[in-house]
Enzyme design. Structure first.
Site, PDB file in Angstrom:
ATOM      1  N   PHE A 149      40.288  33.576  32.078  1.00  0.00           N
ATOM      2  CA  PHE A 149      39.886  32.794  31.093  1.00  0.00           C
ATOM      3  C   PHE A 149      40.490  32.618  28.900  1.00  0.00           C
ATOM      4  O   PHE A 149      40.821  31.536  28.764  1.00  0.00           O
ATOM      5  CB  PHE A 149      38.386  32.665  30.575  1.00  0.00           C
ATOM      6  CG  PHE A 149      38.096  34.159  29.449  1.00  0.00           C
ATOM      7  CD1 PHE A 149      37.834  34.059  27.830  1.00  0.00           C
ATOM      8  CD2 PHE A 149      37.614  34.751  29.738  1.00  0.00           C
ATOM      9  CE1 PHE A 149      37.533  35.006  27.740  1.00  0.00           C
ATOM     10  CE2 PHE A 149      37.372  36.092  29.334  1.00  0.00           C
ATOM     11  CZ  PHE A 149      36.979  36.128  27.732  1.00  0.00           C
ATOM     12  N   LYS A 173      44.589  27.861  39.912  1.00  0.00           N
ATOM     13  CA  LYS A 173      43.331  28.112  39.899  1.00  0.00           C
ATOM     14  C   LYS A 173      42.934  28.515  38.827  1.00  0.00           C
ATOM     15  O   LYS A 173      43.177  29.601  38.646  1.00  0.00           O
ATOM     16  CB  LYS A 173      42.772  29.225  40.924  1.00  0.00           C
ATOM     17  CG  LYS A 173      41.840  28.525  41.906  1.00  0.00           C
ATOM     18  CD  LYS A 173      40.397  29.108  40.578  1.00  0.00           C
ATOM     19  CE  LYS A 173      39.976  30.710  40.113  1.00  0.00           C
ATOM     20  NZ  LYS A 173      39.267  30.050  39.021  1.00  0.00           N
ATOM     21  N   GLU A 176      37.904  29.373  35.474  1.00  0.00           N
ATOM     22  CA  GLU A 176      36.414  28.219  35.755  1.00  0.00           C
ATOM     23  C   GLU A 176      35.438  28.795  34.362  1.00  0.00           C
ATOM     24  O   GLU A 176      35.391  27.294  34.016  1.00  0.00           O
ATOM     25  CB  GLU A 176      35.494  28.733  36.553  1.00  0.00           C
ATOM     26  CG  GLU A 176      34.801  30.375  36.916  1.00  0.00           C
ATOM     27  CD  GLU A 176      35.659  31.309  37.018  1.00  0.00           C
ATOM     28  OE1 GLU A 176      37.010  30.913  37.318  1.00  0.00           O
ATOM     29  OE2 GLU A 176      35.219  31.966  38.024  1.00  0.00           O
ATOM     30  N   SER A 226      41.646  40.835  35.236  1.00  0.00           N
ATOM     31  CA  SER A 226      40.802  41.487  35.142  1.00  0.00           C
ATOM     32  C   SER A 226      41.209  43.072  35.801  1.00  0.00           C
ATOM     33  O   SER A 226      42.000  42.865  37.300  1.00  0.00           O
ATOM     34  CB  SER A 226      39.577  42.096  34.825  1.00  0.00           C
ATOM     35  OG  SER A 226      38.451  41.476  36.060  1.00  0.00           O
ATOM     36  N   CYS A 281      44.651  40.316  25.954  1.00  0.00           N
ATOM     37  CA  CYS A 281      45.223  41.654  27.092  1.00  0.00           C
ATOM     38  C   CYS A 281      45.966  43.073  25.962  1.00  0.00           C
ATOM     39  O   CYS A 281      45.978  44.431  26.731  1.00  0.00           O
ATOM     40  CB  CYS A 281      45.569  41.628  27.743  1.00  0.00           C
ATOM     41  SG  CYS A 281      47.160  40.324  28.104  1.00  0.00           S
ATOM     42  N   GLU A 380      38.712  48.711  28.712  1.00  0.00           N
ATOM     43  CA  GLU A 380      38.731  48.105  28.174  1.00  0.00           C
ATOM     44  C   GLU A 380      37.150  47.334  27.960  1.00  0.00           C
ATOM     45  O   GLU A 380      36.431  47.390  28.673  1.00  0.00           O
ATOM     46  CB  GLU A 380      38.804  46.506  29.141  1.00  0.00           C
ATOM     47  CG  GLU A 380      39.761  45.764  28.721  1.00  0.00           C
ATOM     48  CD  GLU A 380      40.410  44.772  29.649  1.00  0.00           C
ATOM     49  OE1 GLU A 380      40.306  44.619  30.188  1.00  0.00           O
ATOM     50  OE2 GLU A 380      41.759  43.854  29.217  1.00  0.00           O
TER      51      GLU A 380
HETATM   52  P1  NAD Z   1      38.483  38.096  35.526  1.00  0.00           P
HETATM   53  O1  NAD Z   1      39.069  38.923  36.268  1.00  0.00           O
HETATM   54  O2  NAD Z   1      37.453  38.060  35.112  1.00  0.00           O
HETATM   55  O3  NAD Z   1      39.511  36.236  36.257  1.00  0.00           O
HETATM   56  C1  NAD Z   1      40.474  35.839  36.746  1.00  0.00           C
HETATM   57  C2  NAD Z   1      40.171  35.131  37.690  1.00  0.00           C
HETATM   58  O4  NAD Z   1      40.276  35.634  38.819  1.00  0.00           O
HETATM   59  C3  NAD Z   1      39.968  33.898  37.264  1.00  0.00           C
HETATM   60  O5  NAD Z   1      40.397  32.614  37.990  1.00  0.00           O
HETATM   61  C4  NAD Z   1      38.978  33.720  38.072  1.00  0.00           C
HETATM   62  O6  NAD Z   1      38.069  32.904  39.389  1.00  0.00           O
HETATM   63  C5  NAD Z   1      39.000  35.334  39.248  1.00  0.00           C
HETATM   64  N1  NAD Z   1      38.120  36.241  39.669  1.00  0.00           N
HETATM   65  C6  NAD Z   1      36.991  36.887  38.875  1.00  0.00           C
HETATM   66  N2  NAD Z   1      36.568  37.447  39.757  1.00  0.00           N
HETATM   67  C7  NAD Z   1      37.772  37.530  41.069  1.00  0.00           C
HETATM   68  C8  NAD Z   1      36.752  38.251  42.167  1.00  0.00           C
HETATM   69  N3  NAD Z   1      35.519  39.172  42.077  1.00  0.00           N
HETATM   70  N4  NAD Z   1      37.319  38.007  43.532  1.00  0.00           N
HETATM   71  C9  NAD Z   1      38.801  36.752  43.152  1.00  0.00           C
HETATM   72  N5  NAD Z   1      38.268  36.058  41.929  1.00  0.00           N
HETATM   73  C10 NAD Z   1      37.936  36.574  41.056  1.00  0.00           C
HETATM   74  O7  NAD Z   1      39.410  37.993  34.303  1.00  0.00           O
HETATM   75  P2  NAD Z   1      38.720  37.375  32.711  1.00  0.00           P
HETATM   76  O8  NAD Z   1      37.294  37.568  31.756  1.00  0.00           O
HETATM   77  O9  NAD Z   1      38.677  35.706  33.040  1.00  0.00           O
HETATM   78  O10 NAD Z   1      40.196  37.228  32.155  1.00  0.00           O
HETATM   79  C11 NAD Z   1      40.798  38.668  31.087  1.00  0.00           C
HETATM   80  C12 NAD Z   1      41.050  40.007  31.570  1.00  0.00           C
HETATM   81  O11 NAD Z   1      42.247  39.293  31.924  1.00  0.00           O
HETATM   82  C13 NAD Z   1      40.254  41.154  30.847  1.00  0.00           C
HETATM   83  O12 NAD Z   1      40.582  42.190  31.234  1.00  0.00           O
HETATM   84  C14 NAD Z   1      41.918  40.741  30.097  1.00  0.00           C
HETATM   85  O13 NAD Z   1      42.716  42.163  29.812  1.00  0.00           O
HETATM   86  C15 NAD Z   1      43.459  40.414  31.532  1.00  0.00           C
HETATM   87  N6  NAD Z   1      44.397  39.971  31.140  1.00  0.00           N
HETATM   88  C16 NAD Z   1      45.301  40.273  31.468  1.00  0.00           C
HETATM   89  C17 NAD Z   1      46.656  40.002  30.913  1.00  0.00           C
HETATM   90  C18 NAD Z   1      47.964  40.726  30.582  1.00  0.00           C
HETATM   91  O14 NAD Z   1      49.103  40.210  30.663  1.00  0.00           O
HETATM   92  N7  NAD Z   1      47.830  41.986  31.842  1.00  0.00           N
HETATM   93  C19 NAD Z   1      46.708  38.873  30.433  1.00  0.00           C
HETATM   94  C20 NAD Z   1      45.589  38.383  30.398  1.00  0.00           C
HETATM   95  C21 NAD Z   1      44.010  38.775  30.497  1.00  0.00           C
END
Ligand code: NAD
Length: 485
Positions: A149, A173, A176, A226, A281, A380
């Site tokens: 997000f 994708k 959401e 994440s 991140c 985190e």
């Molecule tokens: P998230 O992991 O909750 O969601 C990311 C994506 O995965 C979304 O599209 C979501 O629909 C999907 N998703 C969520 N839970 C899932 C599951 N259990 N099974 C399958 N798909 C699932 O992450 P977020 O809250 O949207 O974003 C924040 C996180 O992203 C933080 O941990 C941040 O550090 C990380 N991030 C990392 C980088 C990097 O370059 N390393 C860059 C941006 C964000």
């Protein structure tokens, strides 16, 4: 409230799903739309349309594919303000921050526009008498991207331009929580002349992700999100025979040396820890003050925190907007309670003085006397919380930072070349900053962390992006007639 539509094969498709989620403006609580979480037909249909579009796209001359990147670049630049506004409305970050995000996204399009040079293969004639060898890069086929997000414009564009210009077709994708900017950029891709089916946007949640991970037609998956989900994506998609790059969460340490330029260090730390409400991140979330640095750092830092303006991201005088959801605010508040319970000193409490009745606001929080075993030093938080630790010398500080399970970024603040070199050589992260609060490389360099911040081999952007989205093919040829002209 609008039901958001998938974009599949150039058509807007109304979703059919059992589960739905509201897209919310986090600054006001206003509903912006609703997204399906489990539209299985849509994913299948998008993959099918992407597969049908593949051959014509892969054989479209690369100069023509690159020209679409130039056109898209032009449209992104002209629409930068609108895209930034969309980011601010659905994510909450301030307009200047959102505009910077879009500028970073545009850099990846610039990288992709130079693909005709970067995708050239290799040739070596006469490796043996009359035998020539060449290596060419071929696209993989249908590839997919799953995005978080917190960067609704930039992260999808880490993936889409290099994948498309390399000849692949794509299924995105988006998160959401922040799908609107992807849908807006989709209109610009269409205006740039991208043929239908080459890029498809499927709205969805976990079950859509699971479908992507095992879909037999999808050849590669790029993920950013994440840590636990990144690890799950890597294991599941790799087990299904796919190429995977999965960028995960982070805990970024900043080391402040006694010779650091304090006003500039505080400015950089403030932007890193609290910019975008700490939902980056690359957010600096632990600062280790070395030797006498703490005494000089803390008063200036506390004053900067008190001066930090929190409010709607649309008001350009604010430094920081809301966090993404009420659940995030509760999770971050829980971390703050845990910090206090585990013995850290709460210098500034971001839960105090609510900003507004609506929206999911917190103010910056500062802890001191944090130790390596505390939850707030290890996990985190993904919110505006900065933890201060102390170290007697640089080596101890680097050892403390290296205890982290994560390895995304780390920064040192110093005027000493020797200290900077020691830090650069010994810190275990993928992206290192020297007097840089947010050490995000420009798109011509690779972007990813180490340890549990990244699962895979080839990083996002840079030449790695082209390596990830292509397969190398080596052709060894001999023509009998050329041996004796
Ligand atoms: P998230 O992991 O909750 O969601 C990311 C994506 O995965 C979304 O599209 C979501 O629909 C999907 N998703 C969520 N839970 C899932 C599951 N259990 N099974 C399958 N798909 C699932 O992450 P977020 O809250 O949207 O974003 C924040 C996180 O992203 C933080 O941990 C941040 O550090 C990380 N991030 C990392 C980088 C990097 O370059 N390393 C860059 C941006 C964000």
């Amino acid at each position: 409230m609008a039901t958001l539509k998938h974009v599949i094969g150039g058509e807007r498709i109304t979703p059919t799903a059992n589960q739905w989620e509201d897209v919310i403006n986090p600054a006001t609580g206003e509903m912006l739309g609703t997204v399906p979480l489990d539209d299985t037909h849509a994913l299948d249909r998008a993959v099918q349309r992407a597969a049908e579009a593949f051959e014509a796209w892969a054989t479209t001359p690369i100069l023509q594919r690159a020209r679409i990147m130039f056109k898209f670049h032009d449209l992104m630049t002209r629409n930068q303000a609108d895209i930034a506004r969309s980011v601010t409305i659905e994510h909450g970050k301030t307009l200047p921050d959102a505009s910077l995000e879009v500028a970073r996204a545009i850099e990846v399009v610039e990288l992709a526009a130079s693909a005709p040079s970067l995708l050239k293969g290799e040739v070596l004639p006469d490796v043996s008498r009359g035998v020539d060898t060449m290596m060419v890069r071929t696209p993989l086929g249908v590839v997919a991207g799953i995005t978080p997000f917190n960067f609704p414009a930039m992260v999808p564009l880490w993936m889409i331009p290099p994948a498309l210009v390399s000849g692949n077709t794509f299924v995105l994708k988006p998160s959401e929580k922040t799908p609107l900017t992807s849908l807006l950029m989709m209109e610009l891709w269409e205006e740039a002349g991208l043929p239908p089916g080459v890029l498809n946007v499927v709205l969805g949640g976990r079950s859509t992700v699971d479908q992507i991970l095992t879909h037999p037609t999808i050849k590669a998956v790029s993920f950013v999100g994440s840590q636990p989900v990144a690890e799950y994506i890597y294991r599941t998609a790799a087990a299904a025979g796919k190429r995977v790059q999965a960028l995960g969460g982070a805990k970024n340490y900043h080391i402040v040396m006694p010779d650091a330029h304090i006003p500039r260090t505080v400015e950089a730390l403030m932007g890193s820890a609290f910019g975008s409400a700490g939902e980056r991140c690359l957010a600096g979330s632990v600062a280790i003050a070395v030797g006498s640095a703490a005494e000089r750092l803390i008063p200036t830092l506390r004053q900067a925190i008190r001066d930090w303006k929190v409010g709607s991201g649309l008001d350009e005088t604010n430094d920081m907007g809301p966090v993404i959801r009420e659940q995030s605010r509760e999770r971050i508040s829980h971390f703050i309670r845990t910090g206090v319970e585990e013995g850290a000193a709460l210098l500034e409490d971001g839960r105090e003085n609510p900003v507004a009745a609506e929206g999911f606001f917190l103010r910056p929080t500062l802890f001191d006397e944090v130790t390596s075993t505390m939850t707030i030093a290890r996990e985190e938080i993904f919110g505006p919380v900065l933890s201060l630790m102390r170290a007697p010398d640089l080596k101890t500080a680097v050892d403390m930072a290296n205890q982290s399970q994560f390895g995304n970024t780390a920064t040192i603040y110093t005027e000493s070349g020797a200290a900077a070199r020691y830090f650069r050589d010994h810190i275990e992260v993928g992206m290192v900053g020297v007097n840089i609060g947010v050490p995000a490389p420009v798109a011509i360099f690779p972007f990813a962390g180490w340890k549990h911040s990244f699962y895979g081999d080839l990083h996002a952007t840079g030449m790695d992006a082209f390596r990830f989205y292509t397969e190398e093919k080596v052709v060894i040829s001999r023509f009998w007639g050329t041996e004796q002209p």
